[in-house]
Every structure is written in C-alpha cells, then in structure tokens.
Enzyme design. Structure first.
Site, PDB file in Angstrom:
ATOM      1  N   ARG A  27       0.625  -1.086   0.111  1.00 14.34           N
ATOM      2  CA  ARG A  27      -0.041  -0.164  -0.271  1.00 14.34           C
ATOM      3  C   ARG A  27       0.535   1.113   0.290  1.00 14.34           C
ATOM      4  NH1 ARG A  27      -3.169  -0.251   5.163  1.00 14.34           N
ATOM      5  NH2 ARG A  27      -2.512  -2.608   5.336  1.00 14.34           N
ATOM      6  N   ALA A 127     -27.852  24.109   1.851  1.00 14.59           N
ATOM      7  CA  ALA A 127     -28.724  23.290   2.036  1.00 14.59           C
ATOM      8  C   ALA A 127     -29.717  22.784   1.031  1.00 14.59           C
ATOM      9  CB  ALA A 127     -29.733  23.449   3.872  1.00 14.59           C
ATOM     10  N   ILE A 176     -27.121  15.639   0.351  1.00 13.79           N
ATOM     11  CA  ILE A 176     -29.008  16.092   0.474  1.00 13.79           C
ATOM     12  C   ILE A 176     -29.137  15.290   1.424  1.00 13.79           C
ATOM     13  CG2 ILE A 176     -31.264  16.744   0.571  1.00 13.79           C
ATOM     14  CD1 ILE A 176     -30.239  18.367  -1.917  1.00 13.79           C
ATOM     15  N   CYS A 182     -27.500  15.048   9.836  1.00 15.29           N
ATOM     16  CA  CYS A 182     -28.415  15.534   9.738  1.00 15.29           C
ATOM     17  C   CYS A 182     -29.395  15.164   9.532  1.00 15.29           C
ATOM     18  CB  CYS A 182     -28.056  15.305   8.217  1.00 15.29           C
ATOM     19  SG  CYS A 182     -29.065  15.487   6.138  1.00 15.29           S
ATOM     20  N   THR A 184     -32.801  15.766   7.419  1.00 13.86           N
ATOM     21  CA  THR A 184     -33.751  16.347   6.542  1.00 13.86           C
ATOM     22  C   THR A 184     -34.584  15.554   6.332  1.00 13.86           C
ATOM     23  OG1 THR A 184     -31.049  18.195   6.133  1.00 13.86           O
ATOM     24  CG2 THR A 184     -33.206  17.346   4.231  1.00 13.86           C
ATOM     25  N   GLY A 216     -20.646  14.094   3.284  1.00 14.70           N
ATOM     26  CA  GLY A 216     -21.732  13.517   4.012  1.00 14.70           C
ATOM     27  C   GLY A 216     -21.489  12.612   3.598  1.00 14.70           C
TER      28      GLY A 216
END
Ligand code: 5GP
Length: 363
Positions: A27, A127, A176, A182, A184, A216
């Site tokens: 690696r 947002a 989103i 979050c 939402t 996210g």
C-alpha cells in the site's frame, strides 16, 4: 401524475470493492496526492482530496493547521470574522476555503475577496442548492472574481450540477441528507442515498469539465474510498473528524455501560469515556449559538451528538489515508485519480459481520 423512480438507489454500505489484479506490491506504493486542474480557477492544486466540513465544530483554524500537513483541505466555517480571516491568512494557506451562505453579508465578502487576492477559495454552502438565487450568486461571483476557486452546493442530481458548473462553479458539493447529524430526511422526506448521488453527479460534472465533492455520510475509511471509487474528486467529512482535538466541540466525560465477558458469564461494566460535542449546522443548538435563536418559519434539520474522543486529527488522517491506500492496492490503482477507473463494486446486502457490534473489545 406522481412518478416513482425505480432505479436502485444505493448508499456506501450497499457495495464493496471487487479486488483486482494489481501492480502494487504494498500500500505504500499507492500515491494519495493528486494534482487538480479546474474548469474556471486558473491555478492547480496538489491535495489528497479529503476536506474538513465547513461546520462550526470541524472547520476551524486548528483543524486547518493540522490537515495541511496531510495536504488535506479545510473549509473554514462561516462564523469567523473578516478580521480573523485576514489575520489567519497572513501566513500562506494554499488549501483553505472560506465559506458563505446566501444570507450572509455580500458586501463584506466582496470586500474581503477584493482586498485579499490570496484568499482565493470560496465555498457557497446552502442546504438546498436548487434555489435560483444560488445560481445567480455563483454567476455574480464568477464575473466579479474570475481568479477564485469556487465550490457550491448542495445538490444530488446531474442537471443542477451542470448548471452550477456552467454558471461558474469549479466544484459542486453533493449530498442532501446523508450527514451524521442531519435529519433532513425525516423532517422533509427529501434526500438521496449518497453512493448513487456521487455516481450521477460526478459523471455530470466531469462531462462539463467540473469536479465534485462528496459531502457527508462517510462512517470510516472504506466509505471515503468508495466515494472516490464512485467518482468523487473530493470527499468532505464532518463526523469522522469531530471527535478530534482540533475540532471545536467541548470535551466532556460520561459514564458508559458496556457489555463484556467474565469467565463465568456476561456482565455490564461502567467506565468513564471522553466525548466531544458535535452538532449539525441547522440544529437548534447551532441556531442558538450562531444566529441567536431559530427563525419561526424554519424547522431544525440537524441534531446534536456526543462523538467518542479520538485524540489528534493526525491519527484519524493516518487511519483514513492508510485505508484508502490499502483499497488502492486491492484494486490496482497506483494514483488517487485512477481509483474510479479501477473500481468495480459488488452490490451487497451485508457489508460487515456485526456479531460483536455491541461488545467492547477487551485485551
Ligand atoms: P458527516 O461527514 O458528518 O456525515 O456529514 C457532514 C455534512 O453534513 C456537512 O458537510 C453538511 O453538508 C451536512 N450537515 C451539517 N450540519 C447539518 C445539519 O444541521 N443538517 C443537515 N441536513 N445537514 C448538515
């Protein structure tokens, strides 16, 4: 008539990389630095593609100072004053974005950018990246400041991604609803699983010479690698960096109960653990801290969380980059840029063996 899109929508946890023949023996041969050239920004950047989120807890000067050593990017949160930013940028910070929303004072921002040409990376973060004023603002910024690296979002579809890039954005922020703090999706019913977002949005962006930042939803180094595999040029992290010394959340001690096994059977053990406070930027706490309360027409779309304390962010970054390098050696990608070309995902219905998920490790 209301339509239902029936194409499968996937999250990072729905896939695993297929290992492939590789030319890498270790690696350590995998190169996680990439030289980026942009659609509008006239300069190039050399970076590892990881970005600290522009959240009040993670987008700090301290985070930036530590991440620079890894050639990682920090999006500073928007609550620093112009004076604080000017003082901070007296030293060169070539991988650092400042941030604004649409409702922040434009005159102050224009003055800051106009008088400080070395502060030349701006993230416009809202947002809902679908509102027309975002496109308008991106166009205005590109016209006024042709020299800046401009990132804007958030969106989850190719159409709006291309609009933003053609209007002047270099990087589109995609996501989103996937964030760790979050809510939402439960508050509005809006969102898209993040792997599918990254696949579509990166393809759309690359088609018109732009780039994307997968924002996210990463829970570990494997998810970061999957975001790169799906085509992300940059990956933005909040929760994964929020437990570190460099994050601004308060450090608190809590008693926690864990299961563990005694030779004569399973028992509960109580012990002290350290945590750091972390909160979403549209949580009630953020609204109170940074805006003096929540406007009546809004609902909270974020929450507060205690994140296990992880020590210096350098440890977390070594872990993330070690993981990504290892992915690269499994799939035969010698450079960060080649990860998508070397990626084939298996669609899986169980990513991890969770049999010991609730058990504390005991040495
Ligand atoms: P994480 O890496 O923690 O999963 O996600 C970080 C991202 O969550 C941020 O970059 C931002 O896009 C998003 N985010 C931060 N605060 C909030 C919030 O209060 N509400 C929502 N919906 N998303 C947030």
């Amino acid at each position: 008539m209301t339509r239902i899109l029936t194409d499968e929508q996937l999250d990072y946890s729905d896939v695993l990389f297929q290992p492939k023949r590789t030319t890498l023996n270790s690696r350590s041969e995998a190169d996680v630095l990439r030289e980026y050239a942009f659609r509008w920004y006239p300069k190039t950047l050399k970076a590892c593609g990881i970005m600290a989120a522009n959240m009040a807890t993670t987008g700090t000067f301290e985070m930036n100072d530590a991440l620079e050593k890894f050639n990682a990017i920090t999006c500073l949160h928007k609550h620093y004053t112009a004076e604080q930013l000017v003082a901070y940028f007296k030293k060169p910070h070539p991988l650092t974005f400042i941030c604004t929303g649409l409702k922040d004072n434009k005159d102050n921002l224009f003055k800051l950018l106009g008088e400080n040409p070395h502060i030349d990376k701006l993230c416009v973060d809202i947002a809902n990246g679908y509102i027309p004023n975002l496109l308008k603002f991106v166009k205005e910024l590109r016209t006024r400041f042709p020299h800046i690296l401009l990132m804007a979002g958030n969106v989850v579809t190719g159409d709006m991604t291309q609009d933003l890039i053609l209007s002047g954005a270099d990087i589109v922020k995609a996501g989103i609803g996937p964030g760790s703090v979050c809510i939402t999706r439960s508050q509005t019913g809006v969102g898209r699983p993040q792997l599918s977002t990254v696949l579509e949005v990166s393809d759309a962006a690359h088609g018109v010479g732009g780039m994307i930042c997968a924002d996210g939803g990463c829970t570990g180094p494997g998810d970061v690698a999957k975001a790169f595999g799906a085509g992300a040029d940059f990956v933005m992290l909040g929760g994964m960096l929020a437990g570190t010394d460099e994050a601004a959340g308060k450090r608190v001690e809590r008693l926690v109960q864990t299961d563990f096994f005694e030779p004569d059977g399973k028992t509960l053990k109580t012990e002290k653990r350290l945590f750091k406070e972390f909160y979403g930027m549209s949580s009630q706490l953020a609204q109170q801290k940074h805006f003096g309360g929540m406007a009546k027409y809004r609902t909270t779309e974020g929450r507060e969380k205690l994140i296990p304390y992880t020590g210096p962010v350098a440890h977390v970054m070594e872990d993330i980059l070690g993981g990504v390098r290892s992915t690269m050696s499994y799939i035969g990608a010698t450079k960060l840029k080649y990860i998508p070309k070397c990626t084939t995902f298996y669609r899986v219905n169980r990513q991890l063996n969770t049999v010991f998920a609730n058990m504390k490790d005991i040495d």
